[in-house]
Design an enzyme around this catalytic site. Structure first.
Site, PDB file in Angstrom:
ATOM      1  N   ASP A 104       0.839  -1.071   0.109  1.00 44.97           N
ATOM      2  CA  ASP A 104      -0.087   0.051   0.114  1.00 44.97           C
ATOM      3  C   ASP A 104       1.046   1.239  -0.081  1.00 44.97           C
ATOM      4  O   ASP A 104       1.180   1.674  -1.014  1.00 44.97           O
ATOM      5  CB  ASP A 104      -0.844  -0.124   1.287  1.00 44.97           C
ATOM      6  CG  ASP A 104      -1.763   0.885   1.359  1.00 44.97           C
ATOM      7  OD1 ASP A 104      -1.921   1.981   0.365  1.00 44.97           O
ATOM      8  OD2 ASP A 104      -2.841   1.245   2.124  1.00 44.97           O
ATOM      9  N   ARG A 167     -10.634 -12.182   7.201  1.00 49.11           N
ATOM     10  CA  ARG A 167      -9.346 -12.755   6.553  1.00 49.11           C
ATOM     11  C   ARG A 167      -9.424 -14.218   5.996  1.00 49.11           C
ATOM     12  O   ARG A 167      -8.880 -14.803   5.121  1.00 49.11           O
ATOM     13  CB  ARG A 167      -8.278 -12.907   7.783  1.00 49.11           C
ATOM     14  CG  ARG A 167      -7.590 -11.916   8.183  1.00 49.11           C
ATOM     15  CD  ARG A 167      -6.764 -12.157   9.332  1.00 49.11           C
ATOM     16  NE  ARG A 167      -6.251 -11.137  10.093  1.00 49.11           N
ATOM     17  CZ  ARG A 167      -5.400 -10.012   9.950  1.00 49.11           C
ATOM     18  NH1 ARG A 167      -4.878  -9.698   8.581  1.00 49.11           N
ATOM     19  NH2 ARG A 167      -5.175  -9.103  10.620  1.00 49.11           N
TER      20      ARG A 167
HETATM   21  P1  XMP Z   1       1.699  -0.444   3.842  1.00 44.65           P
HETATM   22  O1  XMP Z   1       1.027   0.807   3.878  1.00 44.65           O
HETATM   23  O2  XMP Z   1       2.888  -0.345   5.029  1.00 44.65           O
HETATM   24  O3  XMP Z   1       0.876  -1.342   4.100  1.00 44.65           O
HETATM   25  O4  XMP Z   1       2.247  -0.756   2.643  1.00 44.65           O
HETATM   26  C1  XMP Z   1       0.764  -2.768   4.349  1.00 44.65           C
HETATM   27  C2  XMP Z   1      -0.073  -3.211   5.437  1.00 44.65           C
HETATM   28  O5  XMP Z   1      -1.187  -2.511   5.527  1.00 44.65           O
HETATM   29  C3  XMP Z   1      -2.479  -3.331   5.710  1.00 44.65           C
HETATM   30  N1  XMP Z   1      -3.101  -2.846   4.407  1.00 44.65           N
HETATM   31  C4  XMP Z   1      -4.496  -3.410   4.245  1.00 44.65           C
HETATM   32  N2  XMP Z   1      -5.232  -4.285   4.816  1.00 44.65           N
HETATM   33  N3  XMP Z   1      -7.033  -4.073   3.326  1.00 44.65           N
HETATM   34  C5  XMP Z   1      -6.553  -4.493   4.232  1.00 44.65           C
HETATM   35  O6  XMP Z   1      -7.172  -5.387   4.897  1.00 44.65           O
HETATM   36  C6  XMP Z   1      -6.204  -3.168   2.537  1.00 44.65           C
HETATM   37  O7  XMP Z   1      -6.656  -2.530   1.343  1.00 44.65           O
HETATM   38  C7  XMP Z   1      -4.830  -2.580   2.932  1.00 44.65           C
HETATM   39  N4  XMP Z   1      -3.980  -1.966   2.564  1.00 44.65           N
HETATM   40  C8  XMP Z   1      -3.078  -2.146   3.218  1.00 44.65           C
HETATM   41  C9  XMP Z   1      -1.817  -4.684   5.311  1.00 44.65           C
HETATM   42  O8  XMP Z   1      -1.971  -5.271   6.755  1.00 44.65           O
HETATM   43  C10 XMP Z   1      -0.539  -4.665   4.925  1.00 44.65           C
HETATM   44  O9  XMP Z   1       0.332  -5.717   5.332  1.00 44.65           O
END
Ligand code: XMP
Length: 190
Positions: A104, A167
């Site tokens: 993300d 999940r």
């Molecule tokens: P970053 O922002 O560090 O995020 O790249 C990675 C972690 O954030 C969570 N994440 C999500 N979880 N739906 C989710 O259920 C989403 O759309 C989402 N986007 C980010 C996830 O835990 C991931 O490992």
């Protein structure tokens, strides 16, 4: 099927995901054959991917886990990654493949990768995510293996949760807006 009813739409069905994992696993096997490979799975989001992907990787490997997240119960990154150094697996001199559910903001992968190289002493680190959001990122971090690219929207299922739930959905989908709003209001999360 209460969980299915909470979804606005399905993005990837189980058969589509598993077919893509066959391809990724073949690529990963090819790239790491003959190397000492440790797969570091980021919990909790990476656990379903871990089980399905690694059973398709046909070479010896070690599986390690660590818990890290930049989300804290809502639907947007809080910009801070929870990761404790004493929880780092021993990967000294080994080739590492980090597995996570989604890229993300990229903060989680960037932080874990840096730690495994600087404190963990890994020989080399590659990264694999099932999903990558198409967006501008505050940090320059890519993933070496990507299952699917998606838009910048909040998704659940196949390891991804909302407030700890969904999940165990075998597919990936987008939650209905009112389900998100209702849950956040109940928890008092912004
Ligand atoms: P970053 O922002 O560090 O995020 O790249 C990675 C972690 O954030 C969570 N994440 C999500 N979880 N739906 C989710 O259920 C989403 O759309 C989402 N986007 C980010 C996830 O835990 C991931 O490992």
């Amino acid at each position: 099927m209460w969980m299915r009813d909470d979804l606005e739409r399905i993005l990837f069905h189980e058969t589509t995901i598993l077919a893509r994992l066959d391809e990724l696993a073949e690529q990963i096997t090819r790239d790491h054959l003959g190397k000492d490979l440790s797969v570091v799975v980021i919990l909790h989001g990476g656990m379903v991917l871990m089980a399905d992907l690694l059973r398709r990787v046909h070479m010896p490997l070690l599986i390690e886990t660590l818990t890290a997240s930049s989300y804290h119960g809502g639907t947007a990154s809080k910009g801070v990654v929870d990761l404790r150094e004493e929880g780092l697996p021993d990967v000294r001199g080994r080739h590492v493949l980090i597995l996570d559910d989604i890229l993300d903001t990229g903060l989680t992968l960037a932080t874990v990768k840096k730690q495994l190289i600087e404190s963990g002493g890994a020989e080399g680190v590659r990264t694999c995510v099932l999903l990558r959001k198409k967006k501008e990122r505050p940090v320059r971090v890519g993933a070496d293996y990507v299952g699917f690219e998606i838009g910048d929207e909040f998704v659940v299922g196949y390891g991804l949760d909302f407030a700890g739930r969904y999940r165990n959905l075998p597919f990936i989908g987008v939650l209905k807006e009112d389900v998100i709003r209702g849950e956040l209001a109940e928890k008092g999360v912004e």
